[in-house]
Design a protein around this motif. Structure first.
Motif, PDB file in Angstrom:
ATOM      1  N   TYR A  11       0.815  -1.215   0.000  1.00 52.49           N
ATOM      2  CA  TYR A  11       0.000   0.000   0.000  1.00 52.49           C
ATOM      3  C   TYR A  11       0.848   1.264   0.000  1.00 52.49           C
ATOM      4  O   TYR A  11       0.460   2.271  -0.600  1.00 52.49           O
ATOM      5  CB  TYR A  11      -0.927  -0.001   1.213  1.00 52.49           C
ATOM      6  N   ASP A  12       1.990   1.232   0.680  1.00 54.02           N
ATOM      7  CA  ASP A  12       2.837   2.418   0.727  1.00 54.02           C
ATOM      8  C   ASP A  12       3.355   2.773  -0.663  1.00 54.02           C
ATOM      9  O   ASP A  12       3.349   3.943  -1.058  1.00 54.02           O
ATOM     10  CB  ASP A  12       3.996   2.209   1.706  1.00 54.02           C
ATOM     11  N   GLN A  13       3.769   1.761  -1.429  1.00 50.92           N
ATOM     12  CA  GLN A  13       4.265   2.024  -2.776  1.00 50.92           C
ATOM     13  C   GLN A  13       3.134   2.420  -3.718  1.00 50.92           C
ATOM     14  O   GLN A  13       3.317   3.260  -4.610  1.00 50.92           O
ATOM     15  CB  GLN A  13       4.988   0.788  -3.314  1.00 50.92           C
ATOM     16  N   ALA A  39       0.421   4.026  -2.821  1.00 45.94           N
ATOM     17  CA  ALA A  39       0.097   5.414  -2.471  1.00 45.94           C
ATOM     18  C   ALA A  39       1.135   6.368  -3.037  1.00 45.94           C
ATOM     19  O   ALA A  39       0.805   7.466  -3.507  1.00 45.94           O
ATOM     20  CB  ALA A  39       0.011   5.558  -0.951  1.00 45.94           C
ATOM     21  N   LEU A  40       2.400   5.952  -3.018  1.00 45.03           N
ATOM     22  CA  LEU A  40       3.458   6.793  -3.575  1.00 45.03           C
ATOM     23  C   LEU A  40       3.243   7.002  -5.072  1.00 45.03           C
ATOM     24  O   LEU A  40       3.412   8.114  -5.589  1.00 45.03           O
ATOM     25  CB  LEU A  40       4.820   6.147  -3.317  1.00 45.03           C
ATOM     26  N   ASN A  72      -3.614   5.078   2.051  1.00 46.77           N
ATOM     27  CA  ASN A  72      -2.924   5.503   3.271  1.00 46.77           C
ATOM     28  C   ASN A  72      -3.564   4.881   4.513  1.00 46.77           C
ATOM     29  O   ASN A  72      -2.873   4.584   5.494  1.00 46.77           O
ATOM     30  CB  ASN A  72      -2.932   7.026   3.379  1.00 46.77           C
ATOM     31  N   ASP A 102      -2.220   1.416   4.792  1.00 42.28           N
ATOM     32  CA  ASP A 102      -0.847   1.459   5.294  1.00 42.28           C
ATOM     33  C   ASP A 102      -0.814   1.802   6.782  1.00 42.28           C
ATOM     34  O   ASP A 102       0.045   1.306   7.521  1.00 42.28           O
ATOM     35  CB  ASP A 102      -0.039   2.484   4.492  1.00 42.28           C
ATOM     36  N   THR A 103      -1.747   2.638   7.222  1.00 42.02           N
ATOM     37  CA  THR A 103      -1.830   2.969   8.647  1.00 42.02           C
ATOM     38  C   THR A 103      -2.154   1.729   9.468  1.00 42.02           C
ATOM     39  O   THR A 103      -1.576   1.501  10.542  1.00 42.02           O
ATOM     40  CB  THR A 103      -2.904   4.055   8.872  1.00 42.02           C
ATOM     41  N   GLU A 163      -1.435  -1.298   8.586  1.00 40.14           N
ATOM     42  CA  GLU A 163      -0.223  -2.111   8.508  1.00 40.14           C
ATOM     43  C   GLU A 163       0.772  -1.739   9.600  1.00 40.14           C
ATOM     44  O   GLU A 163       1.529  -2.583  10.077  1.00 40.14           O
ATOM     45  CB  GLU A 163       0.456  -1.924   7.144  1.00 40.14           C
ATOM     46  N   ARG A 164       0.773  -0.478   9.982  1.00 42.88           N
ATOM     47  CA  ARG A 164       1.740   0.025  10.960  1.00 42.88           C
ATOM     48  C   ARG A 164       1.204  -0.046  12.390  1.00 42.88           C
ATOM     49  O   ARG A 164       1.738   0.603  13.292  1.00 42.88           O
ATOM     50  CB  ARG A 164       2.129   1.464  10.600  1.00 42.88           C
TER      51      ARG A 164
END
Length: 445
Positions: A188-190, A192-193, A222, A225-226, A228-229
């Motif tokens: 998801y981070d990639q 979103a990037l 995002n 990804d949140t 995920e963290r």
């Protein structure tokens, strides 16, 4: 930076002359049809004699020399570099491969090049292939405009060249080619990037409705990804304000159960029926599975190890009962009977459970897999994420994941436990079904 103009060549020389004179490029790359095509347009580019027919506004036809001569390119023209011959101008795949390959070679030939593709001339297939190549290579597109007395050619009364906005096409390409690959492995981070870069680079060239859709999709990515963290409540609150709540209601319900489980672990309270209390353990295993699917085996095993430890801690807290003031800091956890629970290591905790599991549920299940889990625990301890230097192998991750999942499943299906709805893995390519994704995917329609 040198300007390189690629032009498809058809039956009329006028669009080529007009676009070259308008753009004034450093180099011109001609894309004509060649033999075995009948009447190949290559003749207009380098044919001998006077191969070009020019239709004047008064209807008179003038016969002139080839395009290279008319444009004064004789001294600079290199057929190996400045010609992309198309033997079958109606074969889209072949046209695209030839044009794309030539463009790649130009980009890699040294120096910085600004590519412009003018697709006015040539067959529809040749024009389509040039557009596809330009979109892929982030080149500029150009079109000669002017009155047409038929549907086959622009006359010599060309009014000008027009830059074509390919921002929407690039957006669709990112969604159709890049996003599915990233979402399939929950990157998801990639993802979103990629959307963020697209949104920033296109800026005001995106229509407002497309920009809104991109922003909404970026927020959904995002949020994933949140989660995920491990920022569970933040992700849950934000998700309820987006289309995730309506498109993935089972996921939101699962997230609520995970957050309830997290809250119970902090307060030592439990409300049977709302959740089992073990949802956080299960969600941590889902997180590990996502890491492993991306080849991050050390990260995955670190999460599985913590899930196994958290399973034991949750079991002691919810099934055996600990005092209100107990914590899992070293030496500060006690049963309500006053007996101290070891908090030093995972092995100490499960060794203690073998002797003190009065419910006789977790300890027997663990004993059935003790040898297997001990071997895997050793592999984890030797890994870079723990105390050693040996990376975890894929087979070790899969075995550890399977073993702990079986253990959790066995405990939750024991008498006296109510499993509730099944755990929900985070959506991957299913995110492309969100309304905002569909809006962006439909931009090329």
């Amino acid at each position: 930076m040198s300007k390189m103009l690629l032009v498809t060549v058809g039956g009329s020389p006028e669009p080529v002359l007009h676009t070259v004179r308008n753009h004034n490029p450093d180099e011109v790359i001609f894309i004509p049809s060649v033999k075995p095509t009948l009447r190949p347009s290559l003749d207009q580019v380098i044919g001998e004699g006077i191969p070009c027919r020019h239709e004047l506004p008064n209807g008179v036809v003038e016969i002139r020399k080839n395009l290279v001569v008319q444009l004064g390119l004789q001294e600079r023209f290199d057929p190996d570099r400045h010609l992309i011959g198309i033997p079958d101008p109606d074969n889209l795949g072949d046209c695209y491969r030839r044009i794309r390959s030539a463009c790649r070679n130009l980009q890699e030939s040294g120096g910085r090049h600004h590519l412009i593709g003018d697709y006015t001339g040539g067959t529809k297939t040749m024009s389509t292939a040039l557009v596809m190549a330009c979109v892929e290579l982030d080149a500029e597109l150009s079109l000669v405009t002017g009155p047409r007395d038929n549907l086959s050619k622009v006359t010599n009364q060309s009014e000008g060249t027009r830059a074509i906005d390919i921002g929407p096409l690039r957006a669709v390409r990112v969604l159709q080619e890049r996003l599915p690959e990233l979402l399939a492995v929950h990157a998801y981070d990639q993802a979103a990037l990629s959307i963020g870069i697209l949104r920033t680079s296109l800026g005001e060239s995106l229509p407002p409705w497309a920009a809104d859709a991109a922003d909404q999709l970026l927020e959904s990515l995002n949020i994933m990804d949140t989660w995920e963290r491990f920022r569970w409540n933040d992700a849950l609150v934000r998700a309820k304000r987006t289309t995730l709540a309506t498109c993935f209601p089972e996921l939101i319900e699962w997230w609520e159960r995970v957050w309830v489980s997290r809250s119970w672990l902090k307060t030592s309270s439990i409300d049977i029926g709302v959740a089992t209390g073990y949802e956080l353990v299960q969600d941590l295993l889902l997180n590990a599975d996502r890491k492993g699917s991306r080849g991050l085996y050390d990260d995955a095993v670190a999460r599985i190890y913590r899930a196994l430890e958290l399973l034991g801690q949750s079991y002691v807290q919810f099934e055996l009962g600990i005092t209100e003031n107990s914590t899992w800091n070293r030496g500060q956890c006690f049963l309500k009977t006053g007996e101290q629970v070891p908090t030093g290591s995972l092995k100490e905790l499960y060794d203690w459970l073998e002797r003190n599991d009065t419910k006789n549920i977790l300890a027997p299940q663990y004993l059935r897999q003790r040898d297997r889990l001990s071997q895997l625990r050793h592999a984890r301890n030797q890994s870079l994420m723990a105390h050693g230097l040996i990376p975890v192998r894929r087979a070790q991750w899969l075995s550890f994941q399977d073993g702990v999942e079986q253990l959790v499943d066995a405990v939750l299906h024991s008498p006296g436990f109510s499993q509730g709805p099944p755990p929900q893995q985070l959506p991957g390519t299913a995110l492309l079904q969100l309304p905002e994704s569909q809006v962006l995917l439909g931009m090329a329609g």
